[in-house]
Scaffold this active site. Structure first.
Site, mmCIF file in Angstrom:
data_model
loop_
_atom_site.group_PDB
_atom_site.id
_atom_site.type_symbol
_atom_site.label_atom_id
_atom_site.label_comp_id
_atom_site.label_asym_id
_atom_site.label_seq_id
_atom_site.Cartn_x
_atom_site.Cartn_y
_atom_site.Cartn_z
ATOM 1 N N ASP A 56 -11.889 28.709 18.910
ATOM 2 C CA ASP A 56 -11.519 30.086 19.241
ATOM 3 C C ASP A 56 -12.212 31.122 18.356
ATOM 4 O OD1 ASP A 56 -10.041 29.236 17.048
ATOM 5 O OD2 ASP A 56 -8.093 29.805 17.880
ATOM 6 N N ASP A 488 -4.241 30.371 7.185
ATOM 7 C CA ASP A 488 -3.434 29.375 7.915
ATOM 8 C C ASP A 488 -3.192 28.061 7.189
ATOM 9 O OD1 ASP A 488 -3.077 30.994 10.098
ATOM 10 O OD2 ASP A 488 -4.609 30.025 11.322
#
Ligand SMILES: *[C@@H]1O[C@H](CO)[C@@H](O)[C@H](O)[C@H]1NC(C)=O
Ligand SMILES: *[C@@H]1O[C@H](CO)[C@@H](O)[C@H](O)[C@H]1NC(C)=O
Ligand SMILES: *[C@@H]1O[C@H](CO)[C@@H](O)[C@H](O)[C@H]1NC(C)=O
Ligand SMILES: *[C@@H]1O[C@H](CO)[C@@H](O)[C@H](O)[C@H]1NC(C)=O
Ligand SMILES: *[C@@H]1O[C@H](CO)[C@@H](O)[C@H](O)[C@H]1NC(C)=O
Ligand SMILES: *[C@@H]1O[C@H](CO)[C@@H](O)[C@H](O)[C@H]1NC(C)=O
Ligand SMILES: *[C@@H]1O[C@H](CO)[C@@H](O)[C@H](O)[C@H]1NC(C)=O
Length: 801
Positions: A56, A488
């Protein structure tokens, strides 16, 4: 020796030490292996081992079977084109394995999209602007493929777009025309999910739009369209687990992915939302394209082995991942999506009878003592050659604040989540790959599931690096050359840069924003990052380690203004002795997406502590929460800040600061910058002042000198080990460094002579959509770590010379 040759010898010797040599660089990843969401795995239908992945935010990769690594294909993307570093869709030409089409663009709002077209499998590309926007990191990025090549006409490419309807190019993506006859352009932000050419019948194309009943077929190359009859338009009551509490989010199932098998069966996975998150219900159906019959083949109570885990009493999630064996149209896998927060989490299901019955491969792969949490034994988190990928074992315990579903069973690593990219290798039916939110798992023995045994799993993500770098530090001693802070996935410490490392332990951060090390005790390190867990025994947003990052102690309390839910806890620095720490809530900005907060309303300066946060002292002399603060690496208790045009110096551990106006010490008018302190000389500091160049001091900032001439702009600066026999460290900048007065390209540059001359580090092929932060290595001459916004961290070393 004659006088004249003596003179010549002297001249060349002077040149040798006074000019930064351009040796060229090699680029290698600081290995995480994955580190982000894999959105697609695509195999060529006839060419053995020709596999691609899309991500992505980190571009696309091609598998190299002989090296066992994925090769990044899109590293030439410049900082200006950062938005192109996400791949919306990949299309291969079934008749020509050398042809590759990539649809690039992360965000619809950015407006720019592009097609990268290759005739040599991604070694080189032609780039064409797309007349419509892409959304590789938007909702629905898990679906597809949106891009497809007409198997009957080389160079004819169709794309189901998000906002512009169905588009067609007859010249290999250079120009596009609107297929205006297409009945459902669905301008809803997710638009069309997939385009499938029937390889048996010229002119027949199936298109899936992300709405109930959104499957259409044309049999005349797009002149006329028919809504495929009999599509599931309503929810099967049997899948609605808690219909009173949790209603489906759409009036009927929405097609996520489709595959047209060689026997004419169109398999379709469904969900009630675009995904990858937020899906609650779904199903799997198959359409017989010759009889026009539909069948519900959703894995469920009656048709799976083993039976679903009994405790699973939550909305069952939807389905997305889908792959059909190229060699057997009745063999397929489907994957559930977002079945969390139940215990079992998502399942990979395998069928050999066209979906009438299924094996739950996740459950078969999970050891019996798991309590129903699907997981691989931690030992399985390893490359095929046995090299462990230990960070994947993260997430033991409820303290974890985000990123993926929990698997609080010690000894297991999660089977996966967001497993929307799945592929039965077209040339090897036993080879299954599935992507997760973090990596790629694979097996070469899928058929063991036929005997109700676990396939043997390994990590097949070598070469893929798609994390976002937020912080880096390179201590001048101790076992670790590099400490990293990532978006993350917390942070890591590296002795060996080429091998995946364990994740820093508790407290686990969902991002790691700040890192520092004590100059005279390089194994004493501190870190800060957001944490979703409300600890009762300390502050979960900053931690201290005196063993180089093996074990961590939470700070006793957070500084005022920082608490659970703070998305970026700011900047921390530790003095040379390791006893004095300052922490400021104003964050350091590297990426456009992480805007610096307005310095806190509290009129305190950086808070100081000597007792790991039991008490925080608000200093005198500096009364702004500035991110532009750092410690001297040699002299204890010494902190620096260049803030609001003033130079600040503390010699008592950040309890008080003396300030001098920039003008008084030789600094130009400038808002502020992070002082970069020498790793071996007290009081020596550099400042990168953008267009104003680089300033340098050797006396704690009492007098500054400009080092650079015209044409040098430096957004960031870092220092590393100097060249052999050099008395200055190597300087690295992010910016431009024109030699001979000509304008240079924005990039990473090195100087071996304290800023007089420069050589480019990164070349046009290694731009990674922009480097956001840089870190020199005090122990390796020439090395610089490049922190990217979607291609992880790269270490650049001088070529052997
Ligand atoms: C795999 O990588 C090796 C080493 O870089 C290279 O020689 C070889 O051509 C590559 N193979 C393929 C199929 O790309
Ligand atoms: C393409 O055509 C459809 C149907 O006429 C229309 O809704 C859509 O806006 C068009 N797209 C563009 C980019 O003009
Ligand atoms: C589709 O239906 C036809 C006609 O009933 C049947 O002969 C064929 O086997 C079916 N195909 C599949 C894949 O079930
Ligand atoms: C599942 O149910 C069993 C029996 O009720 C219980 O012992 C077990 O703890 C439950 N497991 C989970 C993960 O909730
Ligand atoms: C954290 O816990 C404390 C003490 O139990 C409580 O007062 C506070 O509201 C909690 N904060 C959050 C954000 O949950
Ligand atoms: C401001 O700083 C002082 C001194 O550390 C602290 O006592 C106070 O709570 C802070 N106020 C706010 C609003 O953060
Ligand atoms: C900190 O430095 C950055 C980068 O030069 C600058 O934009 C910002 O204004 C400075 N902030 C303060 C409070 O000094």
């Amino acid at each position: 020796m004659k006088p004249q040759s003596l003179l010549l010898a002297l001249t060349s010797a002077t040149l040798a030490v006074s000019k930064t040599a351009d040796y060229g660089y090699t680029f290698n990843p600081v290995v995480v292996s994955g580190g982000g969401y894999i959105t697609g795995i695509i195999g060529h239908s006839t060419e053995k081992d020709l596999l691609y992945t899309r991500t992505d935010i980190g571009g696309s990769y091609r598998w190299n079977a002989s090296t066992g690594k994925w090769v990044p294909l899109t590293d030439f993307i410049s900082a200006a084109d950062e938005n192109l570093l996400g791949t919306e869709s990949i299309a291969l030409d079934p008749n020509d394995p050398d042809v590759l089409y990539l649809a690039q663009g992360r965000y619809l709002s950015s407006g720019d999209g592009a097609f990268f077209v290759s005739k040599d499998r991604g070694e080189s590309f032609e780039v064409y602007d797309a007349p419509f926007a892409m959304g590789a990191n938007e909702l629905g990025r898990n679906n597809g493929e949106r891009l497809a090549v007409n198997p009957f006409k080389a160079g004819e490419v169709w794309m189901g777009t998000r906002m512009a309807g169905l588009m067609r190019s007859l010249d290999g993506t250079r120009t596009w025309e609107n297929v205006t006859s297409f009945p459902d352009a669905a301008v809803n932000g997710v638009g069309i999910y997939w385009v499938i050419f029937d390889t048996r019948t010229e002119g027949t194309v199936y298109v899936g739009v992300g709405v109930p009943g959104g499957i259409y077929v044309t049999r005349d190359s797009g002149v006329s369209w028919e809504q495929v009859p009999g599509q599931p338009l309503e929810w099967d009551e049997a899948v609605l687990v808690f219909p009173d509490e949790t209603q489906p989010q759409s009036s009927g199932p929405q097609p996520m992915k489709g595959v047209l098998a060689s026997n004419g069966a169109l398999y379709v996975t469904y969900a009630d939302a675009p995904g990858p998150y937020g899906v609650t219900y779904g199903g799997v159906y198959v359409y017989n394209t010759s009889s026009s019959d539909w069948a519900n083949i959703t894995p469920g109570k009656g048709n799976t082995y083993p039976a679903p885990f009994a405790n699973q009493t939550f909305p069952a999630g939807g389905f997305c991942g889908l792959s059909v064996d190229a060699k057997d149209p009745e063999t397929l896998v489907v994957v559930s999506l977002d079945r969390d927060p139940g215990p079992a989490l998502d399942s990979v299901y395998l069928s050999h009878d066209g979906g009438r019955s299924w094996k739950d491969v996740s459950q078969l792969s999970t050891p019996p003592e798991s309590g129903g949490y699907w997981g691989h034994p931690i030992e399985d988190a390893a490359f095929k050659d046995g090299t462990a990928v230990p960070w994947l074992s993260f997430n033991w315990g409820p303290q974890w604040g985000g990123y993926g579903a929990p698997s609080p069973v010690r000894g297991l690593t999660k089977f996966g989540w967001w497993m929307t990219a799945v592929l039965i290798d077209p040339s090897d039916s036993d080879h299954l790959l599935y992507g997760t939110g973090a990596t790629i798992w694979a097996t070469d023995s899928l058929s063991r599931a036929d005997k109700n045994k676990s396939p043997e799993w390994y990590i097949q993500a070598e070469g893929i690096e798609e994390s976002v770098a937020l912080a880096m530090a390179s201590p001048n001693g101790g076992p670790s050359h590099l400490l990293t802070g990532l978006g993350d996935i917390n942070g890591y410490r590296y002795g060996d840069l080429d091998v995946p490392q364990p994740m820093f332990g508790l407290p686990v951060f969902s991002n790691l924003n700040a890192l520092d090390w004590a100059g005279q005790k390089p194994t004493t390190i501190i870190r800060a990052g957001p944490c979703g867990h409300n600890y009762t025994d300390g502050c979960g947003l900053a931690a201290h380690s005196s063993d180089g990052g093996d074990t961590w102690t939470k700070f006793a309390t957070c500084i005022p203004g920082v608490e659970v839910g703070t998305s970026n806890p700011g900047t921390i620095a530790i003095d040379a002795s390791g006893k004095h720490i300052v922490w400021t809530s104003a964050m350091t900005t590297y990426w456009g997406t992480l805007q610096a907060v307005t310095p806190s309303a509290n009129e305190s300066g950086p808070y100081a502590t000597t007792d790991l946060g039991k008490t925080w002292i608000s200093p005198t002399g500096l009364n702004v929460q500035t991110p532009n603060i750092s410690a001297d690496r040699v002299q204890p208790k010494t902190f620096y800040s260049f803030t609001d045009g003033n130079w600040y110096l503390s010699k008592n551990g950040g309890v008080s600061y003396t300030s001098l106006k920039g003008k008084e010490v030789g600094l130009p008018a400038h808002p502020g910058a992070i002082p970069i302190a020498s790793f071996d000389r007290a009081g020596e500091i550099w400042l990168a002042l953008g267009d104003l160049g680089i300033y340098h001091t050797r006396n704690f900032g009492r007098k500054w000198t400009k080092l650079t001439g015209r044409g040098v702009t430096a957004r960031h600066l870092t220092i590393g080990a100097g060249a052999r026999r050099s008395s200055t460290p190597a300087l690295f900048i992010l910016g431009t460094a024109a030699s001979h007065g000509s304008l240079s390209k924005d990039g990473v540059y090195r100087s071996d002579d304290n800023g007089k001359t420069w050589a480019r580090v990164n070349d046009e092929d290694h731009q990674y959509g922009g480097v956001g932060l840089i870190q020199g290595d005090p122990r390796v001459y020439g090395r610089v770590y490049l922190g990217t916004g979607g291609r992880g961290i790269v270490y650049a070393d001088i070529k052997k010379h």
